[in-house]
Design a protein around this motif. Structure first.
Motif, PDB file in Angstrom:
ATOM      1  N   LEU A   1      44.056  75.071  30.465  1.00  0.00           N
ATOM      2  CA  LEU A   1      44.032  75.574  31.845  1.00  0.00           C
ATOM      3  C   LEU A   1      45.389  76.103  32.291  1.00  0.00           C
ATOM      4  CD1 LEU A   1      41.829  73.036  33.836  1.00  0.00           C
ATOM      5  CD2 LEU A   1      41.197  75.268  32.932  1.00  0.00           C
ATOM      6  N   ASP A   2      46.446  75.694  31.618  1.00  0.00           N
ATOM      7  CA  ASP A   2      47.828  76.030  32.000  1.00  0.00           C
ATOM      8  C   ASP A   2      48.484  74.708  32.339  1.00  0.00           C
ATOM      9  OD1 ASP A   2      50.241  76.677  33.148  1.00  0.00           O
ATOM     10  OD2 ASP A   2      49.417  77.794  34.808  1.00  0.00           O
ATOM     11  N   ASN A   3      49.519  74.390  31.636  1.00  0.00           N
ATOM     12  CA  ASN A   3      50.160  73.081  31.761  1.00  0.00           C
ATOM     13  C   ASN A   3      50.546  72.706  33.186  1.00  0.00           C
ATOM     14  OD1 ASN A   3      49.942  72.165  29.110  1.00  0.00           O
ATOM     15  ND2 ASN A   3      51.685  73.385  28.480  1.00  0.00           N
ATOM     16  N   ASN A   4      50.671  73.667  34.073  1.00  0.00           N
ATOM     17  CA  ASN A   4      51.035  73.373  35.464  1.00  0.00           C
ATOM     18  C   ASN A   4      49.817  73.177  36.358  1.00  0.00           C
ATOM     19  OD1 ASN A   4      53.830  73.571  34.955  1.00  0.00           O
ATOM     20  ND2 ASN A   4      53.665  75.794  34.975  1.00  0.00           N
ATOM     21  N   ALA A   5      48.620  73.390  35.796  1.00  0.00           N
ATOM     22  CA  ALA A   5      47.400  73.279  36.602  1.00  0.00           C
ATOM     23  C   ALA A   5      47.084  71.816  36.889  1.00  0.00           C
ATOM     24  CB  ALA A   5      46.235  73.931  35.868  1.00  0.00           C
ATOM     25  N   ASN A   6      46.793  71.513  38.129  1.00  0.00           N
ATOM     26  CA  ASN A   6      46.404  70.159  38.525  1.00  0.00           C
ATOM     27  C   ASN A   6      44.919  70.122  38.844  1.00  0.00           C
ATOM     28  OD1 ASN A   6      48.865  68.648  38.421  1.00  0.00           O
ATOM     29  ND2 ASN A   6      49.567  69.845  40.169  1.00  0.00           N
ATOM     30  N   PHE A   7      44.250  69.100  38.352  1.00  0.00           N
ATOM     31  CA  PHE A   7      42.834  68.914  38.648  1.00  0.00           C
ATOM     32  C   PHE A   7      42.626  67.463  39.039  1.00  0.00           C
ATOM     33  CE2 PHE A   7      43.653  68.951  34.069  1.00  0.00           C
ATOM     34  CZ  PHE A   7      43.200  67.701  33.670  1.00  0.00           C
ATOM     35  N   HIS A   8      41.484  67.200  39.653  1.00  0.00           N
ATOM     36  CA  HIS A   8      41.125  65.841  40.059  1.00  0.00           C
ATOM     37  C   HIS A   8      40.612  65.072  38.847  1.00  0.00           C
ATOM     38  CE1 HIS A   8      41.376  66.703  44.383  1.00  0.00           C
ATOM     39  NE2 HIS A   8      40.928  67.894  44.039  1.00  0.00           N
ATOM     40  N   ARG A   9      40.767  63.757  38.913  1.00  0.00           N
ATOM     41  CA  ARG A   9      40.273  62.899  37.841  1.00  0.00           C
ATOM     42  C   ARG A   9      39.601  61.677  38.433  1.00  0.00           C
ATOM     43  NH1 ARG A   9      45.793  62.554  34.442  1.00  0.00           N
ATOM     44  NH2 ARG A   9      46.313  64.741  34.666  1.00  0.00           N
ATOM     45  N   LEU A  10      38.646  61.190  37.706  1.00  0.00           N
ATOM     46  CA  LEU A  10      38.058  59.880  37.976  1.00  0.00           C
ATOM     47  C   LEU A  10      38.252  59.103  36.689  1.00  0.00           C
ATOM     48  CD1 LEU A  10      36.492  57.740  39.530  1.00  0.00           C
ATOM     49  CD2 LEU A  10      34.380  58.899  38.837  1.00  0.00           C
ATOM     50  N   ARG A  11      39.099  58.075  36.763  1.00  0.00           N
ATOM     51  CA  ARG A  11      39.459  57.288  35.587  1.00  0.00           C
ATOM     52  C   ARG A  11      38.618  56.011  35.565  1.00  0.00           C
ATOM     53  NH1 ARG A  11      45.714  56.630  36.227  1.00  0.00           N
ATOM     54  NH2 ARG A  11      45.068  56.014  38.304  1.00  0.00           N
ATOM     55  N   ILE A  12      37.818  55.850  34.524  1.00  0.00           N
ATOM     56  CA  ILE A  12      36.915  54.707  34.404  1.00  0.00           C
ATOM     57  C   ILE A  12      37.502  53.727  33.388  1.00  0.00           C
ATOM     58  CG2 ILE A  12      34.608  53.962  33.716  1.00  0.00           C
ATOM     59  CD1 ILE A  12      33.632  56.706  34.736  1.00  0.00           C
TER      60      ILE A  12
END
Length: 190
Positions: free
Chosen positions: A125-136
């Motif tokens: 996505l591009d190392n600077n791209a931030n996305f949301h996460r749900l960590r289980i």
């Protein structure tokens, strides 16, 4: 915050992996689809199983990549290119070694913690791209050299129940993102 338009559940493909801890993200997406009476269909062009659901009047695409974990970014990139999603419109659901079974938390951006699926998504996505996460949370075997076997094995029934319970709670909290906002979802999950 931009609305989430894509929810990705990380996994390894194939029957030999479907019950392993590394597939916790896929367990979440499968339950989310089921909860909204949708079935995930394989889409060869998008490199995964996909479905479309509606959460509080927002259309949301679901994806479980059919690539191996360390190539998850290929499927996410295919979806973002096809639907023109931005990185901040993505929620990636994945297993988390740093949390015990029964714990799940939302996060935005940050490092990948050595998770190969996250590493590849960040790279594609591009190392600077931030996305949301749900960590289980799936727990940790205690020693670094045991991690690979640990994530690629099924949890014992007592841990699987705690993982399933937190997935159910996470489903409700994910819906709160759309009905209210991320802060409310975080407050209810954490």
């Amino acid at each position: 915050m931009k609305p989430i338009k894509l929810i990705v559940g990380l996994a390894n493909p194939g029957a030999q992996y479907e019950k392993t801890r590394h597939n916790a993200g896929a367990w979440f997406v499968e339950k989310l689809a089921e909860r909204h009476n949708q079935s995930l269909q394989e889409n060869l062009k998008l490199l995964g199983y996909t479905a479309k659901i509606t959460l509080a009047n927002y259309p949301v695409r679901l994806l479980i990549p059919t690539t191996f974990m360390n190539l998850s970014g290929n499927a996410v990139k295919a979806m973002t290119n096809f639907y023109h999603f931005l990185a901040e419109e993505i929620l990636v659901v994945h297993d988390e070694l740093d949390f015990l079974p029964g714990v799940a938390k939302f996060k935005f951006g940050g490092g990948n913690g050595g998770h190969n699926g996250l590493k590849d998504i960040q790279k594609k996505l591009d190392n600077n791209a931030n996305f949301h996460r749900l960590r289980i949370g799936i727990g940790h075997p205690g020693e670094r050299n045991k991690v690979m076997d640990f994530v690629l094995s099924p949890p014992p029934l007592s841990e699987k129940k705690r993982i399933d319970d937190v997935i159910d709670k996470s489903l409700c909290c994910t819906e709160l993102i759309f009905k209210e906002n991320m802060a409310t979802a975080i407050q209810n999950l954490h």
